[in-house]
Design a protein around this motif. Structure first.
Motif, PDB file in Angstrom:
ATOM      1  N   ARG A 211      30.597  39.410  50.946  1.00 25.90           N
ATOM      2  CA  ARG A 211      31.149  38.176  51.532  1.00 25.90           C
ATOM      3  C   ARG A 211      32.323  37.628  50.743  1.00 25.90           C
ATOM      4  NH1 ARG A 211      29.685  32.780  50.864  1.00 25.90           N
ATOM      5  NH2 ARG A 211      28.002  33.413  49.485  1.00 25.90           N
ATOM      6  N   LEU A 212      32.235  37.686  49.420  1.00 27.22           N
ATOM      7  CA  LEU A 212      33.288  37.116  48.586  1.00 27.22           C
ATOM      8  C   LEU A 212      34.361  38.153  48.314  1.00 27.22           C
ATOM      9  CD1 LEU A 212      31.027  35.227  46.028  1.00 27.22           C
ATOM     10  CD2 LEU A 212      32.055  34.341  48.107  1.00 27.22           C
ATOM     11  N   LYS A 213      35.596  37.711  48.331  1.00 24.86           N
ATOM     12  CA  LYS A 213      36.718  38.609  48.073  1.00 24.86           C
ATOM     13  C   LYS A 213      37.004  38.632  46.572  1.00 24.86           C
ATOM     14  CE  LYS A 213      38.897  37.928  52.579  1.00 24.86           C
ATOM     15  NZ  LYS A 213      40.122  37.524  53.302  1.00 24.86           N
ATOM     16  N   PHE A 214      36.922  39.829  46.015  1.00 26.28           N
ATOM     17  CA  PHE A 214      37.106  39.978  44.575  1.00 26.28           C
ATOM     18  C   PHE A 214      38.544  40.388  44.272  1.00 26.28           C
ATOM     19  CE2 PHE A 214      32.556  40.343  44.978  1.00 26.28           C
ATOM     20  CZ  PHE A 214      32.102  39.654  43.876  1.00 26.28           C
ATOM     21  N   ASP A 215      39.075  39.785  43.257  1.00 23.16           N
ATOM     22  CA  ASP A 215      40.397  40.122  42.773  1.00 23.16           C
ATOM     23  C   ASP A 215      40.230  40.974  41.516  1.00 23.16           C
ATOM     24  OD1 ASP A 215      43.033  40.339  42.150  1.00 23.16           O
ATOM     25  OD2 ASP A 215      43.319  38.230  41.619  1.00 23.16           O
ATOM     26  N   SER A 216      40.553  42.251  41.620  1.00 24.29           N
ATOM     27  CA  SER A 216      40.346  43.155  40.489  1.00 24.29           C
ATOM     28  C   SER A 216      41.233  42.813  39.300  1.00 24.29           C
ATOM     29  CB  SER A 216      40.601  44.604  40.924  1.00 24.29           C
ATOM     30  OG  SER A 216      41.919  44.731  41.440  1.00 24.29           O
ATOM     31  N   SER A 217      42.277  42.018  39.514  1.00 28.21           N
ATOM     32  CA  SER A 217      43.140  41.628  38.398  1.00 28.21           C
ATOM     33  C   SER A 217      42.598  40.427  37.629  1.00 28.21           C
ATOM     34  CB  SER A 217      44.542  41.311  38.921  1.00 28.21           C
ATOM     35  OG  SER A 217      44.515  40.227  39.834  1.00 28.21           O
ATOM     36  N   ASP A 218      41.540  39.820  38.128  1.00 25.79           N
ATOM     37  CA  ASP A 218      40.934  38.672  37.460  1.00 25.79           C
ATOM     38  C   ASP A 218      40.053  39.178  36.323  1.00 25.79           C
ATOM     39  OD1 ASP A 218      39.781  36.342  36.655  1.00 25.79           O
ATOM     40  OD2 ASP A 218      39.106  35.707  38.641  1.00 25.79           O
ATOM     41  N   GLU A 219      40.467  38.944  35.085  1.00 28.36           N
ATOM     42  CA  GLU A 219      39.719  39.454  33.941  1.00 28.36           C
ATOM     43  C   GLU A 219      38.351  38.791  33.830  1.00 28.36           C
ATOM     44  OE1 GLU A 219      42.051  38.989  30.465  1.00 28.36           O
ATOM     45  OE2 GLU A 219      43.645  40.352  31.111  1.00 28.36           O
ATOM     46  N   MET A 220      38.263  37.524  34.144  1.00 31.29           N
ATOM     47  CA  MET A 220      36.981  36.836  34.059  1.00 31.29           C
ATOM     48  C   MET A 220      35.976  37.419  35.045  1.00 31.29           C
ATOM     49  SD  MET A 220      36.198  32.791  34.669  1.00 31.29           S
ATOM     50  CE  MET A 220      34.511  32.167  34.646  1.00 31.29           C
TER      51      MET A 220
ATOM     52  N   CYS B 166      36.012  40.455  36.348  1.00 31.44           N
ATOM     53  CA  CYS B 166      35.651  41.813  35.922  1.00 31.44           C
ATOM     54  C   CYS B 166      34.643  41.794  34.775  1.00 31.44           C
ATOM     55  CB  CYS B 166      36.909  42.580  35.511  1.00 31.44           C
ATOM     56  SG  CYS B 166      38.014  42.981  36.874  1.00 31.44           S
ATOM     57  N   SER B 167      34.802  40.834  33.863  1.00 28.32           N
ATOM     58  CA  SER B 167      33.856  40.739  32.757  1.00 28.32           C
ATOM     59  C   SER B 167      32.472  40.323  33.243  1.00 28.32           C
ATOM     60  CB  SER B 167      34.373  39.729  31.724  1.00 28.32           C
ATOM     61  OG  SER B 167      34.448  38.420  32.282  1.00 28.32           O
ATOM     62  N   MET B 168      32.395  39.573  34.345  1.00 28.04           N
ATOM     63  CA  MET B 168      31.104  39.177  34.899  1.00 28.04           C
ATOM     64  C   MET B 168      30.473  40.294  35.717  1.00 28.04           C
ATOM     65  SD  MET B 168      32.062  35.275  36.079  1.00 28.04           S
ATOM     66  CE  MET B 168      30.404  34.881  36.589  1.00 28.04           C
ATOM     67  N   VAL B 169      31.284  41.140  36.297  1.00 26.74           N
ATOM     68  CA  VAL B 169      30.764  42.217  37.142  1.00 26.74           C
ATOM     69  C   VAL B 169      30.395  43.441  36.315  1.00 26.74           C
ATOM     70  CG1 VAL B 169      31.397  43.814  38.992  1.00 26.74           C
ATOM     71  CG2 VAL B 169      31.986  41.416  39.192  1.00 26.74           C
ATOM     72  N   ASP B 170      31.086  43.664  35.218  1.00 30.38           N
ATOM     73  CA  ASP B 170      30.909  44.899  34.449  1.00 30.38           C
ATOM     74  C   ASP B 170      29.468  45.129  33.989  1.00 30.38           C
ATOM     75  OD1 ASP B 170      32.238  47.222  33.145  1.00 30.38           O
ATOM     76  OD2 ASP B 170      31.493  46.241  31.329  1.00 30.38           O
TER      77      ASP B 170
ATOM     78  N   LEU C  37      31.403  48.168  43.454  1.00 28.65           N
ATOM     79  CA  LEU C  37      31.850  48.018  42.070  1.00 28.65           C
ATOM     80  C   LEU C  37      32.688  49.208  41.606  1.00 28.65           C
ATOM     81  CD1 LEU C  37      28.668  46.518  40.363  1.00 28.65           C
ATOM     82  CD2 LEU C  37      30.599  45.345  41.378  1.00 28.65           C
ATOM     83  N   LEU C  38      32.387  50.400  42.108  1.00 22.87           N
ATOM     84  CA  LEU C  38      33.131  51.581  41.660  1.00 22.87           C
ATOM     85  C   LEU C  38      34.555  51.601  42.194  1.00 22.87           C
ATOM     86  CD1 LEU C  38      30.408  54.385  41.874  1.00 22.87           C
ATOM     87  CD2 LEU C  38      31.364  53.318  39.821  1.00 22.87           C
ATOM     88  N   ARG C  39      34.879  50.719  43.105  1.00 22.94           N
ATOM     89  CA  ARG C  39      36.264  50.611  43.567  1.00 22.94           C
ATOM     90  C   ARG C  39      37.120  49.792  42.608  1.00 22.94           C
ATOM     91  NH1 ARG C  39      36.108  52.064  49.090  1.00 22.94           N
ATOM     92  NH2 ARG C  39      34.002  52.052  49.943  1.00 22.94           N
ATOM     93  N   MET C  40      36.479  49.158  41.627  1.00 26.20           N
ATOM     94  CA  MET C  40      37.187  48.308  40.688  1.00 26.20           C
ATOM     95  C   MET C  40      37.389  49.036  39.366  1.00 26.20           C
ATOM     96  SD  MET C  40      34.971  44.870  41.503  1.00 26.20           S
ATOM     97  CE  MET C  40      35.995  43.816  40.494  1.00 26.20           C
ATOM     98  N   ASP C  41      38.339  48.542  38.600  1.00 27.95           N
ATOM     99  CA  ASP C  41      38.639  49.134  37.296  1.00 27.95           C
ATOM    100  C   ASP C  41      37.803  48.422  36.237  1.00 27.95           C
ATOM    101  OD1 ASP C  41      39.697  50.466  35.177  1.00 27.95           O
ATOM    102  OD2 ASP C  41      41.635  49.433  35.190  1.00 27.95           O
ATOM    103  N   LEU C  42      36.581  48.912  36.035  1.00 31.65           N
ATOM    104  CA  LEU C  42      35.660  48.293  35.098  1.00 31.65           C
ATOM    105  C   LEU C  42      35.534  49.149  33.840  1.00 31.65           C
ATOM    106  CD1 LEU C  42      32.849  47.179  37.572  1.00 31.65           C
ATOM    107  CD2 LEU C  42      34.757  45.834  36.695  1.00 31.65           C
TER     108      LEU C  42
END
Length: 922
Positions: A532-541, A543-547, A576-581
């Motif tokens: 539902r929520l749109k994630f911005d992969s450039s948002d460092e905060m 990414c740190s919460m998702v990692d 999650l694997l679509r993001m740069d974690l």
């Protein structure tokens, strides 16, 4: 008349005397004189008009009219229904200022009966006569067909009183409200379901019309009035009805300060509502429902479970801010110290799961509750990823990891699973207290050197020296016991985990039914948040919460035996694997082999329709194509030059740069051999094949898979599969190193496929061949021009399908356009010889030549006008036309037609040549 009164506004054209002495009696007349049902519509309009007139009456006339109506209620029993409606309309029209003469009104305290003589005349009349008299009509006695009496609620009177109380001072309103709510709640004790429905609708309308801060009063009255037997089912239905009504008009407000969030009236009612819901789901009401042979149809509220719907509504309506739990509250929620409404909703259910003696039936109920709560949270507009992600991780991680993080990775883990308990060393000989103290202090050291387990045994033959060696000996004996020692008759390991048994302690923690229930709740909420929520992969905060979820989800995939948890974990990984974690490389070493193990246990080779197989394929696709592995893959790109079959032996390194080893990739390809044949759910399967092809993995299994893909590009009954197969095979031809023998075999098969018996297959094969001609390197295309040209010409002549003929003609045009001039000259010479052929079988060759002449003219006009090519073409075409003109034989119309079409194309490219050709026009 009513519309005229409504259109007056503040300044009425009717005087008080006119309204009270003329209009009001006229409107009251139909109420007393109704005699048939046909006049009911007339009376309803009259009652509405009375209500509008009452809004313009002075207090004296208003009071007199209402008093008269109350006195006449008992005198006209036949008109009771209409008189009650009239009384409610007049009460609704109350528009006077009330002064109770009590200074306590402002402070919010209730006025007492001793002060009934205070205040203005309006208040004294209301308090002493009107309100007590109206309250006597709240309930009426009803006699059923069996002669028994029951009390029924008059809904309209209750709602009219509610509106009247709302127009009184706040202290008076709060003093009158509890009694009214109690009367309405008592109305739901009636054994007549219709009367209960009326009371339930009334309490729902009252809850919506008053402020939410009075909702605890309603909940308390429900709890007291409906506390046993069938009333428990009625209570849960009433709570559900109230929540449904409130949810239509209530939305969680936007909060900017934590202090405001702690004072929301609806959220503060959550513990009270949950108390009623838990009593219905887990208490006596649930026991009544589960009793066999119970007549549930006698109490319709007992059918189904309204409490689950109530949980979903609450979860959708509260403010989703679990971070409030860390803020000290001056007024904590009742029973939940410093808790947010989210924790107040979830924590009691999780506590039931943590009970070591929890029953399986209770786990099932908790699972249903958590599923509905997760559904409500997923539709909560106030839920943000900054609140959802920490809450889900904090909720799920204790159930996923348990105490496994504190276990040692060495032999200590095995010692914990041993059947032998670790006991204090046995002291046989007498010793001084100092020695005993030394023995006690040595217990904290390693077990391997301290505990002598065989010193007191009479015979020491075959015994161990210490506890560590004793455990190793026992473990070895167990291993020997599992070895196959009798061929076919020996016992064999069975079960889903026989190929890759999981770590016992870890899987025991995660696969506990209660833990699995909590994990499923967290994963459902996480997946709904990710979708539902749109994630911005450039948002460092962010990414740190998702990692941290990558290791957690990997742990679920590795050790979970619950299919639902596994599917949810794979779906979350698909996002999650679509993001740069940062954790992708670290978790890939464990995640890739674990997914392959699940493909083995889920029988992926036989069927790909299960959600587990599809989730595994999608996760592997994202893992293999993740950009963190792209650098390592680019460093080992194979040479574009074909170097023979020895390229297949090149090793696929598993050094952290790839999620799977060479052996594992080969096993995966063996699964795909049968998986690609499945026509259902093909997107994930072919996506994985395309991902492997993009990584240029080379093995004999992959080359065999490409042979199957080539067959599917023609033989599959689904157009989407044919298209995907053609794209994958084309990529394989372009990128993979192959020897000349293998390339020739593939090209020959592609050419043979254009003769497939079904039209859809032929079109797919022709499109693939066209793509090959467009993208093949020029030297390879030149060397195989004869292989392509001649079969295409034969197919163009012999194919009966118009669309296939057009596709073949287009393919020939692409081929001629790409070839060099010398090669085109050779092909043009072939066509001229076919045009000049003679004999019985020459007609098909001449037809083909006529069509090819037109293709040459349109595709390569630069070549046609060189030398004598154009003159030769026109001469041959004119000769063929003159030969069959005048036209006598119907069997040769096609040859004449194709030559005329060729002339038309020449005229379009070279108009001067055709216009001056007298042989043609003559």
């Amino acid at each position: 008349l009513r519309k005229l009164i409504l259109s007056d506004g503040k300044e009425s054209n009717f005087s008080d005397q006119s309204c009270g002495n003329i209009l009001l009696p006229l409107a009251m007349h139909p109420v007393y004189e109704i005699k048939s049902k046909s006049e009911e519509a007339y009376v309803v309009e009259a009652i509405a008009t009375i209500g509008e007139i009452a809004k313009k009456l002075p207090w004296g006339k208003y009071n007199g009219t209402l008093q008269t109506l109350l006195n006449n209620l008992t005198r006209y029993p036949d008109q009771e229904r209409f008189l009650i409606a009239t009384m409610c309309a007049i009460i609704d029209a109350f528009h006077f200022d009330v002064d109770t003469g009590n200074s306590s009104d402002d402070s919010g305290t209730a006025a007492t009966d001793e002060e009934s003589t205070k205040g203005n005349g309006v208040w004294r009349s209301l308090n002493n006569r009107i309100i007590p008299k109206v309250e006597t009509f709240l309930v009426k006695e009803k006699i059923d067909k069996h002669g028994s009496k029951s009390k029924c609620l008059r809904s309209s009177v209750a709602l009219a009183l509610m509106k009247l109380f709302q127009k009184l001072p706040i202290a008076t309103f709060e003093a009158k409200l509890p009694k009214l709510v109690t009367v309405v709640c008592n109305g739901m004790q009636n054994k007549d379901s219709d009367e209960r429905d009326t009371a339930r609708d009334t309490i729902s309308k009252m809850a919506v019309s008053i402020d939410l801060k009075y909702l605890p009063l309603i909940l308390s009255s429900l709890s007291v009035s409906l506390c046993e037997g069938y009333k428990l089912h009625v209570r849960s239905a009433a709570l559900h009805s109230i929540l449904v009504s409130i949810s239509k008009s209530y939305a969680s407000p936007v909060i900017h300060a934590d202090k405001e969030a702690m004072s929301l009236p609806f959220d503060r009612c959550v513990p009270a509502m949950l108390d009623l819901i838990h009593q219905d789901v887990f208490g006596e009401a649930s026991v009544i429902k589960e009793v066999q042979n119970v007549e549930k149809r006698l109490v319709k509220e007992a059918m189904g479970s309204k409490s689950l719907d109530s949980l979903e509504i609450i979860a959708r309506s509260i403010l989703f801010k679990p971070s409030l739990v860390s803020i000290p509250a001056t007024e904590p929620y009742p029973g939940f110290s410093h808790a947010s409404p989210v924790h107040a909703l979830v924590t009691p259910l999780l506590k039931r799961l943590r009970d070591p003696d929890v029953a399986p039936s209770t786990i099932g109920k908790v699972k249903d509750c958590l599923n509905r709560i997760a559904l409500g949270f997923s539709h909560n507009t106030s839920a943000t990823y900054k609140e959802v992600l920490p809450f889900v991780f904090g909720t799920v991680s204790p159930f996923v990891y348990g105490n496994s993080s504190s276990l040692s990775k060495d032999g200590d883990d095995d010692l914990e699973n041993s059947d032998d308990e670790m006991e204090t060393p046995i002291i046989v000989s007498k010793s001084k207290s100092k020695n005993r103290a030394d023995a006690k202090s040595s217990q904290g050291k390693k077990i391997a050197k301290t505990v002598a387990v065989s010193t007191w045994i009479p015979s020491v033959l075959g015994t161990a020296a210490d506890q560590k060696s004793a455990f190793d000996m026992k473990k070895k004996q167990k291993t020997e016991l599992h070895k196959v020692s009798d061929g076919v008759a020996a016992p064999k390991l069975t079960g889903s985990s026989r190929h890759s048994p999981m770590t016992p302690s870890t899987s025991r923690t995660l696969n506990n039914p209660s833990n699995s229930c909590a994990v499923n709740f967290g994963l459902v909420l996480l997946y709904s948040c990710l979708k539902r929520l749109k994630f911005d992969s450039s948002d460092e905060m962010m990414c740190s919460m998702v990692d941290p979820y990558l290791p957690l989800l990997t742990h679920c995939v590795r050790y979970s035996n619950d299919n639902q948890a596994l599917v949810l974990a794979l779906k979350c990984l698909g996002v999650l694997l679509r993001m740069d974690l940062p954790s992708v490389i670290k978790t890939a070493k464990q995640l890739g082999p674990s997914i392959l193990d699940h493909l083995t246990t889920s029988n992926a080779a036989a069927s790909t329709q299960s959600d587990i197989v599809q989730g595994c394929f999608k996760s592997l696709t994202l893992l293999i194509t993740h950009h963190k592995f792209a650098a390592a893959s680019s460093n080992r790109k194979p040479s574009s030059e074909a170097s023979g079959e020895n390229k297949i032996s090149e090793k696929f390194q598993h050094d952290g740069a790839h999620p799977l080893s060479e052996e594992q990739m080969q096993a995966l390809l063996n699964f795909l051999h049968s998986a690609v044949i499945e026509s259902d759910h093909h997107n994930a399967t072919f996506g994985l094949v395309k991902a492997i092809s993009s990584k240029r993995f080379m093995s004999a299994e992959f080359y065999d898979l490409m042979d199957i893909i080539l067959k599917l590009s023609v033989q599959s009954q689904k157009s989407a599969i044919r298209l995907l197969s053609s794209q994958i095979f084309l990529q394989y031809l372009m990128d993979y190193p192959m020897g000349k023998q293998r390339i020739d075999r593939h090209l020959q098969q592609i050419v043979l496929n254009i003769k497939y018996e079904y039209e859809e297959g032929r079109l797919s094969a022709i499109d693939l061949l066209t793509s090959v001609i467009q993208k093949f390197p020029f030297p390879v295309l030149e060397s195989n021009s004869q292989l392509f040209f001649l079969p295409l010409v034969l197919q163009m002549v012999n194919d009966d399908c118009k669309s296939c003929k057009e596709a073949v003609a287009n393919c020939i045009s692409v081929l001629i356009k790409r070839l060099s001039t010398d090669t085109v000259q050779n092909l043009f010479d072939y066509v001229k010889r076919w045009s000049q052929s003679s004999g019985i079988d020459s007609i098909p060759m001449q037809k083909a030549a006529a069509q090819l002449f037109g293709i040459f003219v349109v595709t390569r006009p630069d070549y046609i006008k060189r030398g004598s090519n154009l003159a030769d073409l026109m001469a041959l075409t004119v000769k063929a036309i003159n030969k069959y003109v005048p036209f006598d034989d119907n069997s040769e119309w096609e040859l004449l037609y194709f030559n005329l079409v060729c002339v038309e194309k020449v005229n379009k490219e070279f108009p001067s040549l055709v216009g001056g050709n007298y042989d043609l026009w003559g």
